[in-house]
Design an enzyme around this catalytic site. Structure first.
Site, PDB file in Angstrom:
ATOM      1  N   CYS A  65       0.807  -1.221   0.000  1.00 19.55           N
ATOM      2  CA  CYS A  65       0.000   0.000   0.000  1.00 19.55           C
ATOM      3  C   CYS A  65       0.840   1.270   0.000  1.00 19.55           C
ATOM      4  O   CYS A  65       0.475   2.261  -0.635  1.00 19.55           O
ATOM      5  CB  CYS A  65      -0.978  -0.006   1.174  1.00 19.55           C
ATOM      6  SG  CYS A  65      -0.224  -0.185   2.804  1.00 19.55           S
ATOM      7  N   HIS A  78      -6.154   0.276  -0.909  1.00 21.60           N
ATOM      8  CA  HIS A  78      -6.419  -1.060  -0.379  1.00 21.60           C
ATOM      9  C   HIS A  78      -7.530  -1.814  -1.093  1.00 21.60           C
ATOM     10  O   HIS A  78      -8.067  -2.780  -0.551  1.00 21.60           O
ATOM     11  CB  HIS A  78      -6.739  -0.972   1.118  1.00 21.60           C
ATOM     12  CG  HIS A  78      -5.576  -0.556   1.951  1.00 21.60           C
ATOM     13  ND1 HIS A  78      -5.273   0.766   2.181  1.00 21.60           N
ATOM     14  CD2 HIS A  78      -4.628  -1.277   2.582  1.00 21.60           C
ATOM     15  CE1 HIS A  78      -4.187   0.839   2.927  1.00 21.60           C
ATOM     16  NE2 HIS A  78      -3.777  -0.381   3.189  1.00 21.60           N
ATOM     17  N   ASP A 133      -7.498   5.695  -1.339  1.00 22.77           N
ATOM     18  CA  ASP A 133      -7.139   4.496  -0.586  1.00 22.77           C
ATOM     19  C   ASP A 133      -6.674   3.406  -1.549  1.00 22.77           C
ATOM     20  O   ASP A 133      -7.425   2.999  -2.445  1.00 22.77           O
ATOM     21  CB  ASP A 133      -8.356   4.016   0.208  1.00 22.77           C
ATOM     22  CG  ASP A 133      -8.021   2.921   1.213  1.00 22.77           C
ATOM     23  OD1 ASP A 133      -6.954   2.291   1.068  1.00 22.77           O
ATOM     24  OD2 ASP A 133      -8.819   2.690   2.136  1.00 22.77           O
TER      25      ASP A 133
END
Length: 470
Positions: free
Chosen positions: A154, A351, A349
């Site tokens: 990430c 993820h 994000d």
């Protein structure tokens, strides 16, 4: 009124209806026979086991990616609420109904129409940011068995997004929007920039190449990467990028040392950087001997948690024209921050685990590289370790950046001025080290002595003596 109607209906260079319908669905919702299949609340779609030729490793990867998407809330559409009453700042642009620069074309519309208009402009700006996430089933990373970065990559993805933002700003400009009337040149640059981050060994900023560069820093595929190490990986990646594409010689990356931006080091880097041949002039027509620069500043803004005195300074970053954003997030959970509203940071994000995109066709799909759903996080939850990014196109831009940072951020009254996030210094890092050596100054050490039970000073040099390095 016509302007507002165009935004609502997708006309006038807006989002085409077909694309709007496609991107409006929750991320991760499969389409079967033209019908969007949505999970029930709290459920996730089971992995597709229809292909009996899938190896056990591929099945394991699919299961892991499905669990990851459930864990981070990607299987159910999460709606983030934004207030119409408070300004939204996104990389130097303020979205609010009272911003006359945005709403002057709407006269004499009502206040309600202005609110809807500015919110739509914000959403289009956010959706134009390059979104790089976990991918699965890409070619195996060298020296490992990994075919996905799900669960560990990430921070690298956040670093990729910041770097991609700098390249978009350089080649397309801050005012470029994905949803709008684009020239062929803009469409080509957009696709080219995303291609530079493709998950294959031939892309200059691919996960494969960044992991390979990280090996020089003692990192391997599957390791956790911090924001500081990612900053140096991005610099090394950009240093070698012109070998992949000559256009990338127009941009360089500078990494600050010890939270200090040394002006002479930046000037030396930008003036010595390889340039394109004389028949390939800069996009702005400049003949100045200067290479555009992305400045990365690794900082730590507290101990185990963010020191509250830095919260106004962090918000101030996103009001600057030069700001690219911040890579950081929560502990062991990297995010790419691009703006704020009130006390919430707006972020992309990484993820969400998606299938790898084959970039061999010239018209490879772009939808998975843009996020339609902005998310927010309380600034108090931000991890103190992060890297701040800025972009300066010209020498004048760099001088303006130094002035803005020094006058507006580093000279504020109160504790923020005593403990700035970073500083801008004349000269070079090497000169400062040499000057300190020549002066032969004694070490700045605070000697702490303890009292015994009778209140007398304990002798120096004993086992109880403490030293605090300043």
């Amino acid at each position: 009124m016509d302007k507002l109607r165009e935004l609502r209906t997708g006309g006038g260079g807006g989002v085409p209806d077909a694309r709007r319908r496609e991107t409006a669905q929750p991320l991760g919702s499969p389409v079967r026979n033209g019908i969007v299949m949505r999970p029930l609340e709290g459920e996730a779609f089971p992995p597709d086991m229809s292909d009996s030729t899938d190896s056990g490793e591929k099945v394991k990867t699919k299961l892991m990616s499905m669990w990851n998407n459930v864990r981070y809330g990607w299987t159910i559409k999460v709606k983030t609420n934004f207030s119409y009453d408070f300004p939204i700042w996104l990389q130097g642009v303020c979205y609010h109904r009272r911003n006359e620069e945005l709403t002057k074309e709407l006269e004499p519309l009502t206040d309600s129409d202005r609110r809807l208009y500015t919110m739509e402009l914000f959403k289009r700006d956010f959706a134009s940011k390059v979104w790089l996430t976990y991918r699965r089933e890409f070619p195996q990373l060298a020296g490992s068995m990994f075919t996905t970065d799900c669960g560990w990559g990430c921070m690298l993805r956040s670093g990729q997004m910041l770097l991609a933002g700098g390249l978009v700003m350089h080649f397309l400009g801050r005012d470029w929007r994905w949803f709008g009337n684009q020239t062929r040149e803009q469409e080509a640059f957009h696709r080219e920039i995303i291609g530079w981050f493709g998950d294959n060994e031939s892309s200059p900023f691919s996960l494969h190449r960044l992991v390979q560069i990280g090996q020089n820093l003692g990192k391997r595929a599957g390791d956790w990467y911090g924001p500081s190490s990612v900053a140096h990986i991005m610099k090394d990646g950009m240093d070698g990028a012109p070998e992949f594409h000559p256009l990338l010689s127009q941009v360089c990356v500078y990494v600050a040392q010890d939270c200090t931006v040394y002006k002479q080091d930046v000037v030396s880097l930008c003036t010595k950087r390889r340039r394109l041949s004389s028949n390939a002039a800069d996009r702005d027509g400049s003949t100045e001997n200067w290479c555009s620069v992305i400045i990365l500043i690794p900082v730590r803004l507290g101990g185990e948690s963010l020191n509250p005195i830095y919260e106004p300074c962090i918000k101030g970053l996103f009001t600057m024209d030069h700001c690219l954003g911040v890579i950081g997030g929560r502990p062991k959970h990297s995010l790419y921050f691009v703006g704020f509203q009130e006390d919430k940071l707006i972020h992309l994000d990484p993820h969400f685990c998606q299938e790898v995109v084959d970039m061999t066709p010239r018209d490879f799909p772009l939808e998975s590289f843009h996020c339609m759903n902005p998310r927010k996080m309380s600034i108090a939850r931000m991890d103190p370790s992060c890297t701040i990014g800025f972009y300066c196109r010209t020498r004048d831009d760099f001088n303006k950046f130094c002035t803005t940072v020094t006058e507006e951020m580093l000279r504020q009254p109160g504790p923020k001025a005593d403990y700035p996030m970073f500083i801008v210094s004349d000269g070079s890092a090497e000169d400062c080290k040499l000057e300190g050596t020549m002066q032969n100054q004694p070490e700045r050490i605070l000697r702490v002595q303890h009292l015994d039970r009778e209140g007398q000073l304990r002798p120096l040099g004993g086992p109880q003596e403490d030293f605090v390095f300043l």
